[in-house]
Enzyme design. Structure first.
Site, PDB file in Angstrom:
ATOM      1  CE  LYS A  10      -3.859  -2.326   2.330  1.00  0.00           C
ATOM      2  NZ  LYS A  10      -4.863  -2.251   3.423  1.00  0.00           N
ATOM      3  CB  THR A  29      -7.561  -5.956   9.510  1.00  0.00           C
ATOM      4  OG1 THR A  29      -8.025  -7.072   8.741  1.00  0.00           O
ATOM      5  CG2 THR A  29      -7.860  -4.669   8.782  1.00  0.00           C
ATOM      6  NE  ARG A  83      -6.791 -12.176   4.387  1.00  0.00           N
ATOM      7  CZ  ARG A  83      -7.506 -11.062   4.488  1.00  0.00           C
ATOM      8  NH1 ARG A  83      -7.245 -10.020   3.698  1.00  0.00           N
ATOM      9  NH2 ARG A  83      -8.467 -10.966   5.363  1.00  0.00           N
ATOM     10  NE  ARG A 108      -2.487  -5.818   6.971  1.00  0.00           N
ATOM     11  CZ  ARG A 108      -3.621  -6.295   6.495  1.00  0.00           C
ATOM     12  NH1 ARG A 108      -4.254  -7.286   7.125  1.00  0.00           N
ATOM     13  NH2 ARG A 108      -4.144  -5.808   5.384  1.00  0.00           N
ATOM     14  CG  ASN A 166      -3.681  -2.447   6.889  1.00  0.00           C
ATOM     15  OD1 ASN A 166      -3.502  -2.092   5.727  1.00  0.00           O
ATOM     16  ND2 ASN A 166      -4.799  -3.021   7.297  1.00  0.00           N
ATOM     17  CG  PHE A 222     -13.422   1.577   7.030  1.00  0.00           C
ATOM     18  CD1 PHE A 222     -12.935   0.988   5.866  1.00  0.00           C
ATOM     19  CD2 PHE A 222     -14.202   0.813   7.884  1.00  0.00           C
ATOM     20  CE1 PHE A 222     -13.232  -0.333   5.556  1.00  0.00           C
ATOM     21  CE2 PHE A 222     -14.498  -0.511   7.573  1.00  0.00           C
ATOM     22  CZ  PHE A 222     -14.010  -1.086   6.410  1.00  0.00           C
TER      23      PHE A 222
HETATM   24  P1  ATP Z   1      -7.047  -5.643   2.912  1.00  0.00           P
HETATM   25  O1  ATP Z   1      -8.344  -5.935   2.162  1.00  0.00           O
HETATM   26  O2  ATP Z   1      -6.528  -4.253   2.656  1.00  0.00           O
HETATM   27  O3  ATP Z   1      -6.044  -6.730   2.675  1.00  0.00           O
HETATM   28  P2  ATP Z   1      -8.173  -6.812   5.279  1.00  0.00           P
HETATM   29  O4  ATP Z   1      -8.729  -7.826   4.337  1.00  0.00           O
HETATM   30  O5  ATP Z   1      -7.308  -7.275   6.387  1.00  0.00           O
HETATM   31  O6  ATP Z   1      -7.356  -5.702   4.480  1.00  0.00           O
HETATM   32  P3  ATP Z   1     -10.738  -5.501   5.242  1.00  0.00           P
HETATM   33  O7  ATP Z   1     -11.805  -5.809   6.199  1.00  0.00           O
HETATM   34  O8  ATP Z   1     -10.851  -5.991   3.840  1.00  0.00           O
HETATM   35  O9  ATP Z   1      -9.343  -5.949   5.904  1.00  0.00           O
HETATM   36  O10 ATP Z   1     -10.583  -3.915   5.213  1.00  0.00           O
HETATM   37  C1  ATP Z   1      -9.925  -3.260   4.138  1.00  0.00           C
HETATM   38  C2  ATP Z   1      -9.076  -2.144   4.707  1.00  0.00           C
HETATM   39  O11 ATP Z   1      -9.939  -1.151   5.233  1.00  0.00           O
HETATM   40  C3  ATP Z   1      -8.199  -2.566   5.863  1.00  0.00           C
HETATM   41  O12 ATP Z   1      -6.926  -3.055   5.448  1.00  0.00           O
HETATM   42  C4  ATP Z   1      -8.057  -1.283   6.661  1.00  0.00           C
HETATM   43  O13 ATP Z   1      -7.018  -0.464   6.147  1.00  0.00           O
HETATM   44  C5  ATP Z   1      -9.381  -0.604   6.415  1.00  0.00           C
HETATM   45  N1  ATP Z   1     -10.291  -0.857   7.544  1.00  0.00           N
HETATM   46  C6  ATP Z   1     -10.942  -1.991   7.817  1.00  0.00           C
HETATM   47  N2  ATP Z   1     -11.683  -1.885   8.942  1.00  0.00           N
HETATM   48  C7  ATP Z   1     -11.448  -0.630   9.393  1.00  0.00           C
HETATM   49  C8  ATP Z   1     -11.895   0.120  10.512  1.00  0.00           C
HETATM   50  N3  ATP Z   1     -12.734  -0.407  11.416  1.00  0.00           N
HETATM   51  N4  ATP Z   1     -11.462   1.388  10.643  1.00  0.00           N
HETATM   52  C9  ATP Z   1     -10.620   1.947   9.749  1.00  0.00           C
HETATM   53  N5  ATP Z   1     -10.155   1.291   8.661  1.00  0.00           N
HETATM   54  C10 ATP Z   1     -10.557   0.021   8.496  1.00  0.00           C
HETATM   55 MG    MG Z   2      -9.821  -7.309   2.606  1.00  0.00          MG
END
Ligand code: ATP
Ligand code: MG
Length: 141
Positions: A9, A91, A85, A102, A112, A57
């Site tokens: 990112k 996350t 993952r 992370r 992240n 968000f």
């Molecule tokens: P990614 O899809 O980026 O790999 P992830 O699958 O671990 O991350 P997701 O639930 O898909 O998590 O969320 C996508 C992104 O949105 C997260 O990586 C984070 O940066 C942001 N995000 C998720 N939940 C929150 C939250 N509660 N507050 C702020 N940002 C969030």
């Molecule tokens: Mg995701």
């Protein structure tokens, strides 16, 4: 063997972590099928994170993801989707297991450092969003 989409990112690229993060994946033994440095448009960010449309968000996430270059890649390996993952960690970096990317490199859920596909359907959808077929090496035999 399985393909997954991974992205360093904008915070990871900006902070000079590209080589360190790439090294973790390559040393682990995944095969690199595609790799590029790119800026992503708002439209591409919206499509990539479509599942989060409407969440509080979402807009900050789009601003963050379009705020600087990213490094997009396709990795292949046994159970690559799940194992990437696991290597990435939770996350929220505060909840990520020690030794994960992370955990080692990030301090905020909003920044992240890395993305990895969550399912086989997401992986193929995301690969198609970011790469033309001709930009990728053929899948592992
Ligand atoms: P990614 O899809 O980026 O790999 P992830 O699958 O671990 O991350 P997701 O639930 O898909 O998590 O969320 C996508 C992104 O949105 C997260 O990586 C984070 O940066 C942001 N995000 C998720 N939940 C929150 C939250 N509660 N507050 C702020 N940002 C969030
Ligand atoms: Mg995701």
């Amino acid at each position: 063997m399985e393909r997954t989409f991974v992205m360093i990112k904008p915070d990871g690229v900006r902070r000079g972590l590209t080589a360190d993060i790439l090294a973790i994946f390559l040393r682990k033994g995944y095969r690199l099928l595609g790799l590029k440095l790119m800026r992503i448009s708002r439209e591409l960010a919206e499509r990539h994170y479509a599942e989060h449309q409407g969440k509080a968000f979402f807009e900050p996430l789009l601003a963050f993801m379009t705020g600087g270059p990213v490094v997009a890649m396709v990795l292949a390996g046994t159970d690559a989707i799940a194992t990437v993952r696991t290597l990435m960690g939770a996350t929220d970096p505060a909840k990520a297991q020690p030794g994960t990317i992370r955990s080692m490199f990030a301090t905020a859920v909003t920044e992240n450092v890395v993305h990895g596909s969550a399912s086989p359907e997401d992986a193929e959808r995301e690969i198609a969003l970011f790469f033309a077929p001709g930009e990728l090496l053929a899948g592992p035999a």
